[in-house]
Design an enzyme around this catalytic site. Structure first.
Site, short mmCIF file in Angstrom:
data_model
loop_
_atom_site.label_atom_id
_atom_site.label_comp_id
_atom_site.label_asym_id
_atom_site.label_seq_id
_atom_site.Cartn_x
_atom_site.Cartn_y
_atom_site.Cartn_z
CG LEU A 175 48.55 -8.48 -34.35
CD1 LEU A 175 48.13 -7.39 -35.31
CD2 LEU A 175 50.04 -8.42 -34.10
N GLY A 176 45.99 -9.49 -30.63
CA GLY A 176 45.28 -9.14 -29.42
C GLY A 176 43.82 -9.48 -29.53
N GLY A 233 40.05 -7.77 -28.64
CA GLY A 233 39.35 -6.58 -28.19
C GLY A 233 37.91 -6.91 -27.87
CG PHE A 287 34.01 -4.35 -31.03
CD1 PHE A 287 32.66 -4.25 -30.74
CD2 PHE A 287 34.84 -3.31 -30.70
CE1 PHE A 287 32.15 -3.11 -30.15
CE2 PHE A 287 34.33 -2.17 -30.10
CZ PHE A 287 33.00 -2.06 -29.82
N GLY A 288 36.28 -8.53 -30.94
CA GLY A 288 36.83 -9.71 -31.59
C GLY A 288 38.35 -9.71 -31.56
CE LYS A 302 38.09 -5.87 -33.24
NZ LYS A 302 38.82 -5.25 -32.20
CG ASP A 352 36.44 -1.42 -26.04
OD1 ASP A 352 36.69 -1.19 -24.84
OD2 ASP A 352 36.72 -2.49 -26.60
#
Ligand SMILES: *[C@@H]1O[C@H](CO)[C@@H](O)[C@H](O)[C@H]1NC(C)=O
Ligand SMILES: *[C@@H]1O[C@H](CO)[C@@H](O)[C@H](O)[C@H]1NC(C)=O
Ligand SMILES: *[C@@H]1O[C@H](CO)[C@@H](O)[C@H](O)[C@H]1NC(C)=O
Ligand SMILES: *[C@@H]1O[C@H](CO)[C@@H](O)[C@H](O)[C@H]1NC(C)=O
Ligand SMILES: *[C@@H]1O[C@H](CO)[C@@H](O)[C@H](O)[C@H]1NC(C)=O
Ligand SMILES: *[C@@H]1O[C@H](CO)[C@@H](O)[C@H](O)[C@H]1NC(C)=O
Ligand SMILES: *[C@@H]1O[C@H](CO)[C@@H](O)[C@H](O)[C@H]1NC(C)=O
Ligand SMILES: *[C@@H]1O[C@H](CO)[C@@H](O)[C@H](O)[C@H]1NC(C)=O
Ligand SMILES: *[C@@H]1O[C@H](CO)[C@@H](O)[C@H](O)[C@H]1NC(C)=O
Length: 848
Positions: A537-538, A540, A542-543, A559, A656
């Protein structure tokens, strides 16, 4: 190019394409010496996998002869004959001429393309040209001899079984060349192939010369720049050959000829400046991007210059000089232009020097290096020490332990650190520059020091982080990613374990038995198709986040935390429990977590409408967001952030906050995600100095530069976010490239000119339903939030009140915390010098 990626789900092995490839009985796969292929006719390979014929690319009118996958829509062309000579009209045809060439010509005799003349003295005249199921088009002589084949002349695509590299006996260099554009197959600016000088390496180059990306020398297991390449498995096998007659890379999928045979369809393509691997997922409707190189700024060739090393673990690319070196041009270095690289602090003395180990890196450019695979690493060290021009050495193979020798005697260029994997490089330093307790001793892991002397605070912030990171890197982690999922076949049922919350109270002070589900690794892997690219999905700070589906059908977002966390298991579970307690209508709910070896994952509820950036920055979808919806979203985010900062039992600084971290449920209600991942803070007064993990463009100056963050850094990010929602424009942040101004400086300028409404997104203006007073209030509040001095910025409580109260009297904002207009003409003296913090001018280059 060759990162094999995670294992593919078993489902990929199913005979997926059989139905697609039922070929018409009449089709032929061969043209003989006496037949020809005219426009409108096609060849179809025997298994119906590939088709050869004339086509017109999208947004073009010209005709080209090419090969494409049969039955895959939209048409995916993998090879083009007449790249440089488009055909107008449909009268051209392909034939084999009397001297054994394939010739594409029209009736007037104009030749658009031809293969080289065959040497028929040994094989006799060609018997025909056949399109194979591999996608190879082969001109055959008598007795099956290959006179010419399309696999030797790739376009932009590498198919399974093709060789990328050199036939040293004939001097043939097989490399990929981009299409100029989607509608134009003529050769573009970028190529990808192997450079044979020194130790062979793959390069993406622009204009045939300028290196853009380098995959590093082969180390027996993988290319040094691609530590995520996994060993052969049943879904993907690859080979790198480097001997006296051949240097090439080749791959196969599904243990067979690639596509067809009911296997996986997979291709590599050079797409402008990236090599990308695409797969057609099971039951999929199109190609999925599996991976793409270069992956980040640190992959950009020589990003940190000579003797500089690049590291992305802070969330963006950061350059540091190798220990014992200092920026060659400190001024440029401060401005984040590190291309000049670093120079040696103390001259080498030749006899008394030692070696500094750099662990977990991509080996530097080997164009000028020399390799000797026959000696041991210890002999390599001796050889380097004995030769005054040797600047560094490394093992040339790490297969079954380190062995062999690469020696560098020109400046070390293009080094990067990897969060896991990577190799050891030993850099020669004068004895006085070696760290006190180590001359390359294997225990010593601290190797990089940051030499940017911005301020003491910056040194603590960034340097401390590098040390921290180095200290916790361990060599054992090297191949973990390869082994992690090796037990994937044993499908373990989902057996969640409940973590009990030992505290008696929840948020509302009622007794609670808050349970956090501990998910099983195999269940998570299964639910995300083993973290398949098409479920991503994306990504970030942090991962990466993957979509998953649990056994009951519930959709979740997983995540996968980056591996930089050094937390122990207990500590991690405690934090998960704290995060799970943060419950608010404007926060995404944490459902549970998963721990597997060093791997840590968080499982969240899935949000149907994905993230806000998909809407506000998208031309078409932004029209769906009318002003009232945008205003609601702004209020919702403010409410969520207020809760985090103030109303929850724990004070949580997000660190973030950005459009990508605002998720939208099916009714387009905003929910903040990723909160609390950075850390949970119990105390509420001081600011904290930690490693910088945010996203450039949203970071407050004191955080980006000094690593100091507080609730006011979140307030800054909130201000940026509000301006983005109002304007529909991304804050390109602190990238000062001439005239381009950032969103902040533009908003500030328009505000000062009394023209703040001009900031409003076109799409909103067109709808005509906005209330100007609300827009202006949002802009003013946003500008208050992005003021340079943290103390000037309001708390979220004040922000929330100001947004919701039309009669609130707001102070006038001062200049924002970043300007990118440095050097540009300004009538306002105060403003023109505002890019300074701690009296140091800094420009930060955005991380993409
Ligand atoms: C092609 O034509 C020539 C002359 O007509 C004939 O001798 C030859 O056998 C033909 N070749 C094939 C492969 O049909
Ligand atoms: C066949 O085509 C090649 C390449 O265009 C050309 O050099 C050669 O002269 C042609 N042979 C004949 C007999 O036309
Ligand atoms: C053609 O092949 C023959 C036999 O293999 C060889 O002797 C000759 O040199 C080749 N000619 C050319 C032009 O490559
Ligand atoms: C993968 O398998 C192929 C075929 O068995 C072999 O030639 C190749 O060397 C293997 N590659 C690696 C990296 O081990
Ligand atoms: C190089 O390797 C290729 C592929 O394994 C093999 O076909 C070829 O014979 C080798 N050449 C030499 C000189 O060993
Ligand atoms: C090139 O990459 C872009 C973005 O990743 C993608 O949309 C496009 O389809 C790719 N083109 C080809 C030919 O694969
Ligand atoms: C080089 O270093 C060694 C050991 O530190 C020292 O004994 C020697 O004098 C140095 N040589 C020069 C030329 O400085
Ligand atoms: C290799 O050496 C040449 C000639 O000295 C030099 O111009 C070039 O920059 C060097 N390249 C690398 C990557 O070290
Ligand atoms: C030292 O290294 C340089 C560069 O690799 C090489 O040209 C030279 O021959 C080496 N000298 C000795 C004595 O091995």
């Amino acid at each position: 190019m060759a990162a094999a990626g995670a294992r593919l789900p078993l489902a990929l092995l199913l005979p997926l394409f059989v139905t697609f490839f039922a070929s018409p009985a009449s089709a032929t796969d061969t043209i003989t010496a006496n037949s020809s292929l005219s426009d409108g006719q096609t060849l179809v390979s025997a298994g119906g996998v590939f088709q050869l014929g004339f086509f017109t690319p999208a947004s073009s009118t010209a005709r080209f002869l090419g090969i494409w996958y049969m039955g895959l829509a939209p048409q995916t062309v993998v090879w083009v004959a007449n790249r440089e000579a488009p055909i107008t009209g449909t009268t051209a045809s392909l034939a084999i001429n009397a001297t054994g060439s394939l010739v594409l010509a029209d009736p007037s005799g104009r030749v658009f393309w031809s293969s080289p003349q065959s040497n028929m003295s040994s094989t006799g005249s060609p018997v025909g040209a056949q399109l194979l199921d591999s996608g190879n088009f082969v001109l055959q002589g008598g007795g099956g001899a290959v006179l010419w084949q399309s696999f030797d002349y790739p376009s932009d695509t590498l198919l399974p079984g093709m060789k990328l590299g050199w036939d040293l006996t004939t001097g043939l260099d097989r490399h990929l060349t981009t299409w100029r554009s989607t509608g134009d197959p003529s050769p573009g600016d970028y190529t990808f192939g192997f450079d044979l000088r020194g130790v062979p390496e793959g390069f993406i180059r622009r204009d045939g010369t300028v290196p853009v990306y380098r995959n590093g020398p082969w180390n027996g297991l993988q290319f040094s720049g691609e530590p995520e390449m996994e060993p052969n498995n049943s879904n993907f096998q690859f080979e790198f050959v480097d001997n006296a007659s051949d240097v090439y890379y080749t791959f196969l999928v599904d243990g067979g000829g690639g596509s067809g045979n009911g296997g996986v369809v997979s291709r590599f393509v050079l797409n402008q400046s990236s090599v990308q691997r695409y797969v057609w997922p099971p039951g999929g409707q199109g190609w999925s991007l599996y991976w793409s190189l270069p992956r980040d700024q640190c992959d950009n060739y020589a990003h940190c210059g000579a003797f500089g090393a690049c590291d992305t673990s802070g969330g963006s690319a950061a350059c540091a000089c190798v220990h014992g070196f200092t920026p060659a041009s400190p001024r440029d270095w401060e401005l984040r232009d590190s291309s000049a690289g670093c120079r040696r602090l103390t001259r080498l003395n030749c006899t008394g020097d030692g070696f500094l180990p750099l662990r977990g890196v991509k080996l530097p450019d080997t164009t000028n290096a020399t390799e000797d695979a026959t000696i041991t690493v210890d002999q390599c060290r001796q050889r380097c020490l004995a030769n005054c021009s040797c600047l560094a050495y490394a093992a040339s193979s790490i297969k079954g332990g380190d062995s062999g020798c690469i020696i560098w005697s020109s400046p070390l260029i293009d080094i990067r650190h990897f969060p896991s994997g990577g190799q050891d490089l030993f850099v020669r330093l004068a004895a006085s520059d070696l760290p006190s307790d180590g001359d390359g001793s294997r225990k010593k892991n601290v190797v990089v020091a940051v030499v940017v002397s911005l301020s003491a605070v910056l040194l603590v912030g960034v340097g401390g982080f590098f040390l921290w990171k180095k200290l916790f890197r361990n060599k054992a982690g090297r191949f973990q990613s390869a082994q992690r999922f090796s037990s994937f076949d044993s499908s373990v049922p989902l057996t969640p374990v409940q973590l009990q919350d030992r505290s008696k109270e929840d948020e509302a002070g009622q007794s609670s038995d808050l349970n956090v589900t501990l998910f099983d690794m195999d269940a998570i892997a299964l639910s995300t198709d083993n973290f398949a690219a098409w479920n991503k999905l994306g990504e970030g700070g942090f991962g990466a986040v993957y979509k998953g589906q649990l056994e009951g059908g519930q959709a979740v977002a997983v995540k996968r935390l980056s591996k930089y966390s050094t937390q122990g298991l207990g500590e991690f579970k405690n934090e998960v429990m704290l995060i799970a307690k943060l419950q608010h209508v404007n926060l995404v709910r944490l459902l549970g977590c998963c721990v597997h070896g060093e791997e840590r994952m968080l499982v969240y509820e899935y949000m149907e409408n994905k993230s806000l950036d998909n809407f506000i920055f998208d031309k078409n979808r932004s029209a769906q967001l009318h002003w009232s919806k945008r205003f609601d979203i702004i209020l919702g985010i403010a409410r969520g952030l207020l809760y985090l900062h103030q109303d929850s039992r724990y004070k949580v600084i997000h660190r973030d906050l950005k459009a990508g971290n605002i998720l939208l449920d099916k009714d387009m209600n905003p929910k903040i995600s990723d909160f609390g991942v950075a850390r949970i803070f119990g105390d509420d007064t001081d600011s904290h100095t930690r490693k910088v993990v945010g996203t450039y463009g949203y970071m407050s100056p004191e955080y980006a530069m000094d690593g100091v963050f507080s609730v006011k850094s979140d307030v800054f990010s909130f201000g940026v976010l509000v301006l983005e929602i109002v304007s529909g424009r991304k804050n390109r942040g602190m990238y000062s490239s001439g005239e381009q101004t950032s969103l902040l400086s533009q908003a500030w300028r328009l505000w000062r000119e009394g023209n703040a409404l001009a900031l409003l997104d076109e799409a909103v203006v067109r709808a005509g339903t906005h209330r100007s007073s609300e827009v202006l209030r949002c802009v003013q509040v946003a500008l208050l939030c992005v003021q340079e001095r943290p103390d000037d910025r309001p708390h979220m409580a004040a922000v929330f009140l100001a947004l919701g109260n039309p009669s609130a009297v707001l102070p006038q904002p001062r200049h924002p915390g970043y300007c990118t207009d440095r050097g540009s003409a300004s009538t306002d003296g105060e403003w023109s010098s505002t890019c300074t913090v701690n009296d140091v001018t800094v420009t930060i280059v955005e991380g993409r």
